[in-house]
Design a protein around this motif. Structure first.
Motif, PDB file in Angstrom:
ATOM      1  N   CYS A  24       0.720  -1.186  -0.062  1.00  0.00           N
ATOM      2  CA  CYS A  24       0.172   0.028  -0.140  1.00  0.00           C
ATOM      3  C   CYS A  24       0.707   1.182  -0.025  1.00  0.00           C
ATOM      4  O   CYS A  24       0.283   2.358  -0.644  1.00  0.00           O
ATOM      5  CB  CYS A  24      -1.054  -0.025   1.124  1.00  0.00           C
ATOM      6  SG  CYS A  24      -0.243   0.252   2.763  1.00  0.00           S
ATOM      7  N   GLY A  25       2.370   1.001   0.278  1.00  0.00           N
ATOM      8  CA  GLY A  25       3.103   2.224   0.363  1.00  0.00           C
ATOM      9  C   GLY A  25       2.975   3.157   1.609  1.00  0.00           C
ATOM     10  O   GLY A  25       3.601   4.224   1.474  1.00  0.00           O
ATOM     11  N   ILE A  26       2.074   3.189   2.692  1.00  0.00           N
ATOM     12  CA  ILE A  26       1.977   3.730   3.708  1.00  0.00           C
ATOM     13  C   ILE A  26       3.234   4.040   4.285  1.00  0.00           C
ATOM     14  O   ILE A  26       4.022   5.084   4.796  1.00  0.00           O
ATOM     15  CB  ILE A  26       1.085   3.269   4.690  1.00  0.00           C
ATOM     16  CG1 ILE A  26      -0.524   3.582   4.227  1.00  0.00           C
ATOM     17  CG2 ILE A  26       1.077   3.797   6.075  1.00  0.00           C
ATOM     18  CD1 ILE A  26      -1.689   2.944   5.124  1.00  0.00           C
ATOM     19  N   HIS A  53       5.824   6.136   2.242  1.00  0.00           N
ATOM     20  CA  HIS A  53       5.292   7.471   2.497  1.00  0.00           C
ATOM     21  C   HIS A  53       5.804   8.305   3.685  1.00  0.00           C
ATOM     22  O   HIS A  53       6.214   9.408   3.907  1.00  0.00           O
ATOM     23  CB  HIS A  53       3.952   7.621   2.302  1.00  0.00           C
ATOM     24  CG  HIS A  53       3.335   9.090   2.050  1.00  0.00           C
ATOM     25  ND1 HIS A  53       3.372   9.675   0.917  1.00  0.00           N
ATOM     26  CD2 HIS A  53       3.183  10.036   3.216  1.00  0.00           C
ATOM     27  CE1 HIS A  53       3.055  10.974   1.233  1.00  0.00           C
ATOM     28  NE2 HIS A  53       2.696  11.151   2.482  1.00  0.00           N
ATOM     29  N   PHE A  54       5.625   7.597   4.929  1.00  0.00           N
ATOM     30  CA  PHE A  54       5.786   8.196   6.157  1.00  0.00           C
ATOM     31  C   PHE A  54       7.090   7.933   6.797  1.00  0.00           C
ATOM     32  O   PHE A  54       7.441   8.456   7.695  1.00  0.00           O
ATOM     33  CB  PHE A  54       4.697   7.685   7.180  1.00  0.00           C
ATOM     34  CG  PHE A  54       3.374   8.333   6.838  1.00  0.00           C
ATOM     35  CD1 PHE A  54       3.366   9.587   7.193  1.00  0.00           C
ATOM     36  CD2 PHE A  54       2.476   7.698   6.196  1.00  0.00           C
ATOM     37  CE1 PHE A  54       2.037  10.293   6.481  1.00  0.00           C
ATOM     38  CE2 PHE A  54       1.130   8.337   5.807  1.00  0.00           C
ATOM     39  CZ  PHE A  54       0.848   9.457   6.146  1.00  0.00           C
ATOM     40  N   ARG A  76       2.079   1.713  11.836  1.00  0.00           N
ATOM     41  CA  ARG A  76       1.221   2.197  10.931  1.00  0.00           C
ATOM     42  C   ARG A  76       0.772   1.019   9.964  1.00  0.00           C
ATOM     43  O   ARG A  76      -0.177   1.059   9.091  1.00  0.00           O
ATOM     44  CB  ARG A  76       1.554   3.422  10.059  1.00  0.00           C
ATOM     45  CG  ARG A  76       1.581   4.577  11.121  1.00  0.00           C
ATOM     46  CD  ARG A  76       1.283   5.878  10.175  1.00  0.00           C
ATOM     47  NE  ARG A  76       1.337   6.892  11.332  1.00  0.00           N
ATOM     48  CZ  ARG A  76       2.479   7.727  11.319  1.00  0.00           C
ATOM     49  NH1 ARG A  76       3.311   7.493  10.303  1.00  0.00           N
ATOM     50  NH2 ARG A  76       2.398   8.855  12.112  1.00  0.00           N
ATOM     51  N   CYS A  77       1.579   0.029   9.914  1.00  0.00           N
ATOM     52  CA  CYS A  77       1.514  -1.232   8.835  1.00  0.00           C
ATOM     53  C   CYS A  77      -0.071  -1.708   8.953  1.00  0.00           C
ATOM     54  O   CYS A  77      -0.233  -2.032   9.991  1.00  0.00           O
ATOM     55  CB  CYS A  77       2.431  -2.089   8.858  1.00  0.00           C
ATOM     56  SG  CYS A  77       2.073  -3.265   7.686  1.00  0.00           S
ATOM     57  N   THR A  95      -4.456  -0.633  10.561  1.00  0.00           N
ATOM     58  CA  THR A  95      -3.616   0.024  11.358  1.00  0.00           C
ATOM     59  C   THR A  95      -4.258   0.110  12.658  1.00  0.00           C
ATOM     60  O   THR A  95      -3.754   0.028  13.593  1.00  0.00           O
ATOM     61  CB  THR A  95      -3.588   1.658  10.847  1.00  0.00           C
ATOM     62  OG1 THR A  95      -3.175   1.310   9.460  1.00  0.00           O
ATOM     63  CG2 THR A  95      -2.612   1.970  11.454  1.00  0.00           C
ATOM     64  N   ASN A 125      -3.726  -2.927  14.665  1.00  0.00           N
ATOM     65  CA  ASN A 125      -2.262  -2.974  14.969  1.00  0.00           C
ATOM     66  C   ASN A 125      -2.227  -2.078  16.291  1.00  0.00           C
ATOM     67  O   ASN A 125      -1.636  -2.626  17.328  1.00  0.00           O
ATOM     68  CB  ASN A 125      -1.483  -1.969  13.927  1.00  0.00           C
ATOM     69  CG  ASN A 125      -0.038  -2.330  13.947  1.00  0.00           C
ATOM     70  OD1 ASN A 125       0.641  -2.464  14.873  1.00  0.00           O
ATOM     71  ND2 ASN A 125       0.710  -2.259  12.849  1.00  0.00           N
TER      72      ASN A 125
END
Lengths: 74, 268
Positions: free
Chosen positions: A19-21, A24-25, A56-57, B24, B27
């Motif tokens: 997803c690229g989160i 990005h962060f 955040r994953c 998330t 998580n």
């Protein structure tokens, strides 16, 4: 406090959906999405162990292992 | 214990879309449970229907996957019969406040010791992107091709008015803050409501040109501010985050115990 030292960024490739989160962060741009659309740690030497990718994953695929020395291992 | 140890790993990778905020939130929730050192056997996760409700299948605790909107009544039953258990109810925005709206306000009114998590992605994701009571006006959805005109609920104000004794809000972007708030909510004796803003890149993001998951998270970062912060003072249009209410009021199971004691005496 001494700077935390990275042992390894473990990415479960079968859980990652690209997803690229994390990419990005990441404050030091350690991660990238590879040709298979999975996250990969290309510059682990730049990692500051903030664990923002792990926290955040959404796929719970990332674990940042911190080098804690012999007497303090998890 | 690693947080992965709290999962039923045979169901992974999970069914949520790439970049779904619900992952998330799971998580953050697992980290809260890990930090509180709650035993797997002392925890019940009850959920309704929807993307959010899939959480109960993924976690390795006692779990109930119940009817749409009816997770709170089922959780109330669990809590009343086994008051020593921690009961957590993750719900979607529609599950909590449309289908289960009545159950939500009455659980709050009773102040029963349950932790309700409203995972608000402002859309019905599982069924194809219909707008929800938390979408708000001016939103594109499959059931609103010319944008919505409905006003949205303010989950926090609704929960406070209904009598919840712990009310907080966070976002999927603020993962660490979510964990801290969830820890307090789980420890709180009484009905706790935690609204966590989530993102649905598949249905909400695409329809509303909000880009991918990362840019939707940037949106959370830019459009929210902690209560009491300078940023919120300067721009009151921002969505406030933080703990709004944290009070001690009589808890339902404790009051019920007293009634049992009185009734048992009369019998003898």
């Amino acid at each position: 406090m001494a700077r935390q030292k990275l042992k390894e960024i473990v990415i479960d490739r079968s859980w990652c959906k690209g997803c690229g989160i994390c990419v990005h962060f990441c404050p030091t741009k350690v991660l990238e999405i590879d040709a298979n659309e999975k996250s990969v740690a290309v510059r682990p030497e730049d990692c500051i162990c903030c664990k923002m990718c792990e926290l955040r994953c959404p796929d719970l695929a990332i674990t940042v292992l911190i080098d804690q020395g012999e007497d303090n291992e998890k | 214990m690693a947080i992965q140890d709290y999962l039923r790993q045979r169901y992974f990778p999970h069914m949520w879309c790439p970049g779904c905020g619900h992952g998330t939130i799971l998580n953050s929730l697992l980290r809260a449970i890990e930090e509180l050192e709650i035993e797997k056997n002392d925890l019940v996760i009850t959920s309704g229907i929807g993307c959010s409700a899939r959480i109960s299948g993924y976690v390795d605790f006692h779990s109930l996957h119940t009817m749409h909107g009816r997770a709170l009544p089922c959780a109330t039953g669990v809590k009343l019969s086994r008051p020593h258990l921690n009961v957590i109810v993750p719900m979607g925005d529609g599950d909590a406040l449309a289908i289960g709206g009545n159950h939500f306000i009455h659980a709050a009114r009773r102040n029963i010791d349950i932790t309700a998590i409203v995972m608000n992605n402002r859309i019905y994701g599982m069924t194809g992107g219909q707008f929800s009571p938390l979408s708000g006006p001016g939103v594109n959805a499959t059931t609103a091709p010319y944008k919505t005109i409905d006003n949205s609920f303010d989950t926090v104000k609704l929960a406070i008015a209904a009598g919840a004794s712990f009310v907080a809000r966070s976002t999927a972007y603020h993962a660490q803050e979510s964990t801290d708030i969830l820890k307090k909510a789980i420890q709180h004796k009484g009905f706790s409501v935690v609204e966590i803003l989530s993102q649905c890149p598949t249905h909400y993001g695409r329809k509303n040109k909000e880009g991918d998951a990362a840019s939707m998270l940037e949106f959370h970062k830019k459009n929210t501010a902690r209560i009491g912060s300078k940023a919120l003072e300067k721009n009151p249009d921002l969505t406030p985050r933080g703990i709004f209410v944290d009070v001690d009021t009589p808890e339902y199971c404790a009051e019920y115990e007293k009634i049992i004691a009185v009734a048992s005496k009369e019998k003898m």
